[in-house]
Design a protein around this motif. Structure first.
Motif, PDB file in Angstrom:
ATOM      1  N   THR A  79     -38.662 -20.510  76.300  1.00 25.47           N
ATOM      2  CA  THR A  79     -38.177 -21.779  75.752  1.00 25.47           C
ATOM      3  C   THR A  79     -38.340 -21.831  74.242  1.00 25.47           C
ATOM      4  N   VAL A  80     -39.440 -21.295  73.734  1.00 26.65           N
ATOM      5  CA  VAL A  80     -39.649 -21.261  72.286  1.00 26.65           C
ATOM      6  C   VAL A  80     -38.637 -20.321  71.629  1.00 26.65           C
ATOM      7  N   LEU A  81     -38.418 -19.160  72.233  1.00 32.64           N
ATOM      8  CA  LEU A  81     -37.432 -18.219  71.697  1.00 32.64           C
ATOM      9  C   LEU A  81     -36.034 -18.823  71.681  1.00 32.64           C
ATOM     10  N   GLU A  82     -35.684 -19.554  72.734  1.00 32.57           N
ATOM     11  CA  GLU A  82     -34.369 -20.211  72.776  1.00 32.57           C
ATOM     12  C   GLU A  82     -34.248 -21.269  71.687  1.00 32.57           C
ATOM     13  N   ALA A  83     -35.268 -22.084  71.537  1.00 33.59           N
ATOM     14  CA  ALA A  83     -35.221 -23.130  70.510  1.00 33.59           C
ATOM     15  C   ALA A  83     -35.113 -22.523  69.119  1.00 33.59           C
ATOM     16  N   LEU A  84     -35.826 -21.434  68.874  1.00 34.47           N
ATOM     17  CA  LEU A  84     -35.727 -20.748  67.583  1.00 34.47           C
ATOM     18  C   LEU A  84     -34.313 -20.205  67.365  1.00 34.47           C
ATOM     19  N   ALA A  85     -33.760 -19.569  68.383  1.00 33.27           N
ATOM     20  CA  ALA A  85     -32.427 -18.975  68.264  1.00 33.27           C
ATOM     21  C   ALA A  85     -31.348 -20.038  68.069  1.00 33.27           C
ATOM     22  N   LEU A  86     -31.519 -21.195  68.709  1.00 32.98           N
ATOM     23  CA  LEU A  86     -30.528 -22.264  68.628  1.00 32.98           C
ATOM     24  C   LEU A  86     -30.767 -23.215  67.449  1.00 32.98           C
ATOM     25  N   ARG A  87     -31.858 -22.979  66.711  1.00 33.01           N
ATOM     26  CA  ARG A  87     -32.231 -23.820  65.569  1.00 33.01           C
ATOM     27  C   ARG A  87     -32.412 -25.284  65.987  1.00 33.01           C
ATOM     28  N   VAL A  88     -33.149 -25.463  67.081  1.00 40.43           N
ATOM     29  CA  VAL A  88     -33.456 -26.783  67.604  1.00 40.43           C
ATOM     30  C   VAL A  88     -34.842 -27.181  67.101  1.00 40.43           C
ATOM     31  N   PRO A  89     -35.002 -28.377  66.549  1.00 44.11           N
ATOM     32  CA  PRO A  89     -36.338 -28.812  66.125  1.00 44.11           C
ATOM     33  C   PRO A  89     -37.265 -28.962  67.326  1.00 44.11           C
ATOM     34  N   PHE A  90     -38.519 -28.544  67.139  1.00 44.10           N
ATOM     35  CA  PHE A  90     -39.479 -28.668  68.234  1.00 44.10           C
ATOM     36  C   PHE A  90     -40.896 -28.719  67.693  1.00 44.10           C
ATOM     37  N   ILE A  91     -41.797 -29.203  68.564  1.00 41.99           N
ATOM     38  CA  ILE A  91     -43.239 -29.058  68.363  1.00 41.99           C
ATOM     39  C   ILE A  91     -43.756 -28.389  69.627  1.00 41.99           C
ATOM     40  N   VAL A  92     -44.843 -27.613  69.468  1.00 35.36           N
ATOM     41  CA  VAL A  92     -45.301 -26.792  70.586  1.00 35.36           C
ATOM     42  C   VAL A  92     -46.812 -26.571  70.493  1.00 35.36           C
TER      43      VAL A  92
END
Length: 101
Positions: free
Chosen positions: A43-56
């Motif tokens: 999920t973190v790799l996907e968010a990074l690839a899609l340039r989605v803001p996140f906190i983790v």
């Protein structure tokens, strides 16, 4: 409206992957990934690839996936009070789109 003008918070649990990805790419959305134990979550790799803001959560191999310059903006220790502080920071300072390592 809440204290920060937040009036629409959703917990997504029933969407299949393509639907979830389309949803999180919407404007003004933040992914929150809180875990007590992880290694290198996709999920973190996907968010990074899609340039989605996140906190983790700052657990396991997650910090190794994220550029060190973004650690202070997106990582939090896995405690409820730290999650609350990370959310408050996003609401007051804005979202960060983290860079991959």
């Amino acid at each position: 409206d809440g204290k920060w003008g937040v009036d629409n918070i959703s917990f997504l649990t029933e969407k299949i992957q393509p639907e979830a990805i389309a949803y999180i790419q919407g404007e003004g959305r933040l992914c929150v990934m809180s875990s007590l134990l992880e290694n290198s979550p996709y999920t973190v790799l996907e968010a990074l690839a899609l340039r989605v803001p996140f906190i983790v959560s700052n657990v396991g191999g997650i910090p190794e996936l994220i550029d060190e310059r973004d650690h202070a903006h997106v990582l939090f220790s896995p405690k409820p009070s730290n999650l609350a502080a990370a959310l408050e920071k996003v609401l007051t300072e804005g979202m960060t789109i983290p860079r991959p390592q």
